[in-house]
Design a protein around this motif. Structure first.
Motif, PDB file in Angstrom:
ATOM      1  N   ALA A   1      36.332  70.976   4.695  1.00 14.63           N
ATOM      2  CA  ALA A   1      35.066  70.567   5.152  1.00 14.63           C
ATOM      3  C   ALA A   1      34.461  69.520   4.116  1.00 14.63           C
ATOM      4  O   ALA A   1      34.421  69.893   2.899  1.00 14.63           O
ATOM      5  CB  ALA A   1      33.923  71.680   5.280  1.00 14.63           C
ATOM      6  N   PHE A   2      34.023  68.389   4.393  1.00 12.82           N
ATOM      7  CA  PHE A   2      33.579  67.601   3.689  1.00 12.82           C
ATOM      8  C   PHE A   2      32.156  67.194   3.846  1.00 12.82           C
ATOM      9  O   PHE A   2      31.552  66.655   4.947  1.00 12.82           O
ATOM     10  CB  PHE A   2      34.285  66.178   3.596  1.00 12.82           C
ATOM     11  N   ASN A   3      31.271  67.017   2.640  1.00 11.82           N
ATOM     12  CA  ASN A   3      30.034  66.541   2.864  1.00 11.82           C
ATOM     13  C   ASN A   3      29.890  65.116   2.718  1.00 11.82           C
ATOM     14  O   ASN A   3      30.683  64.123   2.483  1.00 11.82           O
ATOM     15  CB  ASN A   3      29.142  67.048   1.484  1.00 11.82           C
ATOM     16  N   PHE A   4      28.977  64.644   3.856  1.00 17.26           N
ATOM     17  CA  PHE A   4      28.955  63.030   3.850  1.00 17.26           C
ATOM     18  C   PHE A   4      27.328  62.703   3.885  1.00 17.26           C
ATOM     19  O   PHE A   4      26.608  63.591   4.473  1.00 17.26           O
ATOM     20  CB  PHE A   4      29.501  62.563   5.183  1.00 17.26           C
ATOM     21  N   PHE A   5      26.947  61.310   3.739  1.00 14.57           N
ATOM     22  CA  PHE A   5      25.475  61.254   3.657  1.00 14.57           C
ATOM     23  C   PHE A   5      25.607  59.696   3.864  1.00 14.57           C
ATOM     24  O   PHE A   5      24.433  59.143   3.820  1.00 14.57           O
ATOM     25  CB  PHE A   5      24.877  61.275   2.258  1.00 14.57           C
ATOM     26  N   THR A   6      26.392  58.899   4.068  1.00 12.43           N
ATOM     27  CA  THR A   6      26.473  57.447   4.856  1.00 12.43           C
ATOM     28  C   THR A   6      27.597  57.434   5.784  1.00 12.43           C
ATOM     29  O   THR A   6      28.536  58.109   5.824  1.00 12.43           O
ATOM     30  CB  THR A   6      26.843  56.727   3.648  1.00 12.43           C
ATOM     31  N   LEU A   7      27.296  56.308   6.534  1.00 15.96           N
ATOM     32  CA  LEU A   7      28.259  55.864   7.648  1.00 15.96           C
ATOM     33  C   LEU A   7      29.841  55.681   7.005  1.00 15.96           C
ATOM     34  O   LEU A   7      30.612  56.278   7.487  1.00 15.96           O
ATOM     35  CB  LEU A   7      27.902  54.795   8.407  1.00 15.96           C
ATOM     36  N   ASP A   8      29.713  54.794   5.952  1.00 14.18           N
ATOM     37  CA  ASP A   8      31.305  54.564   5.391  1.00 14.18           C
ATOM     38  C   ASP A   8      31.758  56.048   4.920  1.00 14.18           C
ATOM     39  O   ASP A   8      32.952  56.080   5.109  1.00 14.18           O
ATOM     40  CB  ASP A   8      30.781  53.862   4.176  1.00 14.18           C
ATOM     41  N   ASN A   9      30.920  56.870   4.321  1.00 11.82           N
ATOM     42  CA  ASN A   9      31.501  58.408   4.030  1.00 11.82           C
ATOM     43  C   ASN A   9      32.180  58.723   5.108  1.00 11.82           C
ATOM     44  O   ASN A   9      33.134  59.670   4.956  1.00 11.82           O
ATOM     45  CB  ASN A   9      30.461  58.858   3.339  1.00 11.82           C
ATOM     46  N   LEU A  10      31.572  59.026   5.994  1.00 12.78           N
ATOM     47  CA  LEU A  10      31.888  59.570   7.231  1.00 12.78           C
ATOM     48  C   LEU A  10      33.138  59.004   8.109  1.00 12.78           C
ATOM     49  O   LEU A  10      33.826  59.752   8.327  1.00 12.78           O
ATOM     50  CB  LEU A  10      30.699  59.616   8.333  1.00 12.78           C
ATOM     51  N   ILE A  11      33.301  57.808   7.893  1.00  7.10           N
ATOM     52  CA  ILE A  11      34.314  57.041   8.681  1.00  7.10           C
ATOM     53  C   ILE A  11      35.359  57.278   7.670  1.00  7.10           C
ATOM     54  O   ILE A  11      36.622  57.366   8.233  1.00  7.10           O
ATOM     55  CB  ILE A  11      33.896  55.433   8.569  1.00  7.10           C
TER      56      ILE A  11
END
Length: 285
Positions: free
Chosen positions: A22-32
């Motif tokens: 499970a990974f935290n994300f907070f930007t679209l780049d991060n999510l991609i």
């Protein structure tokens, strides 16, 4: 592919004796980057939005973004609201399409924790949304929940059994020696405690928070003991986003698009490394 529930993936992980990262994300780049790493390894993955991130991105935008990324990369993704203390915010997340939520009432008394968690389970279950809760205190800082390492209280196995029976949660975050953020010294996980909780709750997915900085061998031991979800936040945020962005923007002539590519590549690399340790490669679908 689409957004799926944590309960669905956790049941497969229990049978296969691996953990879903499970990974935290907070930007679209991060999510991609998270999606790219999962797709490369053919692994299930949990994308976690913190309360702080949600205040910036918004529930509706976050859901649509994750649906689009999961579809583009052909993966099943769990969209999880992490460490939320606000019942109303959890309800909004459920209403907007999150497939998993965490109610963190661990700073409350046992009775208050049970009452609030049971309310969340009652609401979320109407929509088939998975619920994670926490019993005990994981040290460090997570948004507005602060617990010093010295004051952190480990989960009592017998209390865990009672809590699950009292609330009906789908996954249980346990305090067994990890902390949020970077470690000041090497973490010392209480593996016998993990094994005891798993022995009392053999079908309940256990969640390990504070995964940044935990040695790979400790991850493997925790998974062997019954942990089925491991959270990674700080490592991806600092090494996958901050460090890479700073280096990228320091290069003459670079623009945001080239920096985005660097962030995506680095996040994907970190995700792939964790997937290999957790044993979830080739477990998608």
């Amino acid at each position: 592919m689409a957004l799926v529930t944590m309960k669905y993936e956790m049941s497969k992980a229990e049978k296969g004796r691996y953990a879903v990262p499970a990974f935290n994300f907070f930007t679209l780049d991060n999510l991609i980057g998270i999606a790219q790493g999962a797709a490369n390894k053919k692994s299930p993955v949990i994308a976690m939005a913190s309360v702080g991130a949600m205040k910036i991105m918004g529930e509706h935008t976050t859901v649509r973004m994750c649906e689009g990324v999961a579809s583009d990369f052909g993966i099943d993704m769990i969209l999880h609201l992490d460490h939320c203390t606000d019942y109303d915010m959890i309800c909004r997340a459920v209403d907007n399409g999150f497939t998993s939520v965490m109610i963190d009432a661990s700073k409350l008394s046992y009775e208050e924790n049970v009452e609030l968690t049971a309310r969340v389970v009652e609401y979320a279950s109407k929509y088939g949304v998975s619920v994670e809760a926490e019993l005990g205190h994981v040290g460090g800082k997570e948004d507005d929940i602060v617990v010093s390492e010295r004051e952190a209280l480990f989960t009592v196995p017998e209390d865990a059994l009672r809590f699950v029976n009292d609330t009906g949660v789908d996954a249980l975050a346990v305090a067994v020696g990890t902390v949020h953020g970077f470690y000041k010294s090497e973490p010392k996980l209480d593996f016998p405690r993990i094994e005891k909780i798993h022995e009392l709750l053999p079908h309940m997915p256990l969640v390990l928070h504070g995964g940044t900085g935990v040695p790979d061998d400790d991850f493997r031991k925790a998974i062997a003991g019954g942990v089925r979800k491991i959270n990674i936040g700080t490592e991806l945020k600092v090494h996958g986003v901050f460090d890479v962005s700073k280096q990228g923007y320091a290069q003459p002539g670079d623009d945001p698009r080239s920096v985005s590519k660097l962030v995506i590549a680095k996040c994907a690399s970190i995700v792939e490394e964790k997937i290999d340790v957790m044993g979830s490669a080739n477990k998608a679908g």
